[in-house]
Motif scaffolding. Sequence first.
Motif, PDB file in Angstrom:
ATOM      1  N   ASP A  98       6.824  14.145  -5.822  1.00 27.74           N
ATOM      2  CA  ASP A  98       7.937  13.485  -6.499  1.00 27.74           C
ATOM      3  C   ASP A  98       8.961  13.006  -5.472  1.00 27.74           C
ATOM      4  OD1 ASP A  98       6.841  14.043  -8.992  1.00 27.74           O
ATOM      5  OD2 ASP A  98       7.872  15.974  -9.132  1.00 27.74           O
ATOM      6  N   ARG A 122       3.205   5.725  -5.859  1.00 28.81           N
ATOM      7  CA  ARG A 122       2.925   5.734  -7.305  1.00 28.81           C
ATOM      8  C   ARG A 122       1.774   6.704  -7.639  1.00 28.81           C
ATOM      9  NH1 ARG A 122       7.148   3.258  -7.311  1.00 28.81           N
ATOM     10  NH2 ARG A 122       7.482   1.077  -7.971  1.00 28.81           N
ATOM     11  N   GLU A 123       0.818   6.818  -6.728  1.00 24.28           N
ATOM     12  CA  GLU A 123      -0.324   7.718  -6.940  1.00 24.28           C
ATOM     13  C   GLU A 123       0.026   9.184  -6.725  1.00 24.28           C
ATOM     14  OE1 GLU A 123      -3.144   6.229  -4.168  1.00 24.28           O
ATOM     15  OE2 GLU A 123      -3.599   4.413  -5.333  1.00 24.28           O
ATOM     16  N   GLY A 124       1.248   9.464  -6.233  1.00 18.70           N
ATOM     17  CA  GLY A 124       1.675  10.838  -6.006  1.00 18.70           C
ATOM     18  C   GLY A 124       1.363  11.382  -4.636  1.00 18.70           C
ATOM     19  N   ALA A 125       1.098  10.518  -3.668  1.00 18.47           N
ATOM     20  CA  ALA A 125       0.687  10.975  -2.335  1.00 18.47           C
ATOM     21  C   ALA A 125       1.773  11.760  -1.618  1.00 18.47           C
ATOM     22  CB  ALA A 125       0.266   9.783  -1.478  1.00 18.47           C
ATOM     23  N   GLU A 146       0.820  -1.209   0.000  1.00 17.69           N
ATOM     24  CA  GLU A 146       0.000   0.000   0.000  1.00 17.69           C
ATOM     25  C   GLU A 146       0.856   1.261   0.000  1.00 17.69           C
ATOM     26  OE1 GLU A 146      -3.354   0.183   2.555  1.00 17.69           O
ATOM     27  OE2 GLU A 146      -3.800  -1.962   2.391  1.00 17.69           O
ATOM     28  N   TRP A 160      -1.765   9.565   6.954  1.00 16.53           N
ATOM     29  CA  TRP A 160      -2.176   8.228   6.485  1.00 16.53           C
ATOM     30  C   TRP A 160      -1.318   7.194   7.178  1.00 16.53           C
ATOM     31  CZ3 TRP A 160       0.775   4.481   3.900  1.00 16.53           C
ATOM     32  CH2 TRP A 160       0.060   3.404   3.364  1.00 16.53           C
ATOM     33  N   GLU A 168       1.965   1.775  -3.538  1.00 15.38           N
ATOM     34  CA  GLU A 168       0.826   2.260  -4.319  1.00 15.38           C
ATOM     35  C   GLU A 168       0.583   3.741  -4.066  1.00 15.38           C
ATOM     36  OE1 GLU A 168      -2.385  -0.284  -3.223  1.00 15.38           O
ATOM     37  OE2 GLU A 168      -1.795  -1.904  -4.598  1.00 15.38           O
ATOM     38  N   LYS A 169       0.660   4.170  -2.815  1.00 16.14           N
ATOM     39  CA  LYS A 169       0.468   5.584  -2.481  1.00 16.14           C
ATOM     40  C   LYS A 169       1.539   6.446  -3.141  1.00 16.14           C
ATOM     41  CE  LYS A 169      -3.128   5.946   0.325  1.00 16.14           C
ATOM     42  NZ  LYS A 169      -4.272   6.851   0.021  1.00 16.14           N
TER      43      LYS A 169
END
Length: 452
Positions: free
Chosen positions: A220, A214-217, A208, A361, A211-212
Amino acid sequence: MTNQQSNPDSLPTSSNENRRDFLRNRVATSAIAASTLAIPAGVSAAETKSSTSANADSSNPIRIALVGCGGRGTGAINDSLTINDGVVLVALADLDIQKCDQTRRGMTSRHADKVNVPDAKMYAGLDAYKRVLADPDVDVVLLATPPGFRPYHISEAVDAGKHIFAEKPSCVDPAGYHVCLDAHERAVANGTAIVTGTQYRRQTNYIEAVEKIREGAIGDIVSATTRYCSNSIWFKNRKPGMSELEYQLYNWMHFVWLSGDQIAEQAVHNIDALNWVMGSPPESAYGSGGQFTRPEGSEMWDSMSVDYVYPGERVVSFMCRQIPGTQGDNGSVIYGTEANMHIAAMSGGSRIVDRKGKEVWSVAGSISDAYKQEHKDLIDSIRDGKPIVELKQTADSSLTAVLGRLAAYTGQKVTWDFVTDKSTLDLFPQDMASNGVPPSQGCAIPGKTKLV
């Protein structure tokens, strides 16, 4: 034996195919030469290939063998028997037959209905793995011997048509890396599954977190730190009458040709996680460290710090340490333009902290579940007829550890291009006979240890 340079005349470099054939064939010759440590077995090498056509049939149990009955190997087979239905342990192999017996008794007490290992299927000696690979009743082999053997055992297992679980690291030098790449290609072509012991790739909080990212959370990625710092690790004193080979195998953690040093044998978990986050291996490494507290005779350094530079000039500051009385730290921090991702190792979970220091998060993680999941994924992929082959990613991470070790050992900046295309480093002994392995030459010394 640290940074032992292979004879250029005995290791062809003009052709990758010739080089790989040479390396794959040599381990077989070495095992035969070491017959003084082996107990003969009555299985014919002509019976090498097992029939995997029945593996997709859930009514047929998948038959598993374990090679390497130490703590990690026993843990791996326990995880597989715990998480999977329709599997049975049918063979065991180790240098020491007593370890085979201990593992059989332990697994029988936990999983009586999933263990069927007769005395005739317990093999001892350096060539014991060959008896397992030649056994037509084995579908899956779990490889958990000292890492120096891993590339060659994997390669031969692919040739034998066995599905594979291979513990980390998958190699300890560039020579072994090329053997792994070749084995990966052949496994894909042959439909042979290879799952590796990089459990963080299957741990919820790691998945997770990536994934976060990769989603840009966190924006960069700018840089990262990763630490694998602990106190100490086991050391075994030589027993009376042991040959040099017997002692090095007995005390394998402390010989670089067998373990790859702590950066490869242990800290590769965190290096693998950072390669996953960054999306590739690094471009270069520059490092330092040394030996301060190891017992006499150990080749291992007890601390190492490496700056890895990844594409885009992103620097990962890496550190591993095993020094008694020091403060432990195990995990990674990924620094982004908007926030930072903290990924704790073991079962510590992951969290995002914003620029004001507020946690925005978080997610928990269980390493024990991840240990089991890798074995479930392996068996499921075999039954589904879609075998997982993930050796290359683990070989890349293992070579990333080697890259950092070479940079620290030699005091030189070392590039990925060098270790993948130019290095002739091959730590595996040329002669595996009991009197053929030379005594250790001590630990590496930067400025004296050469980059080869």
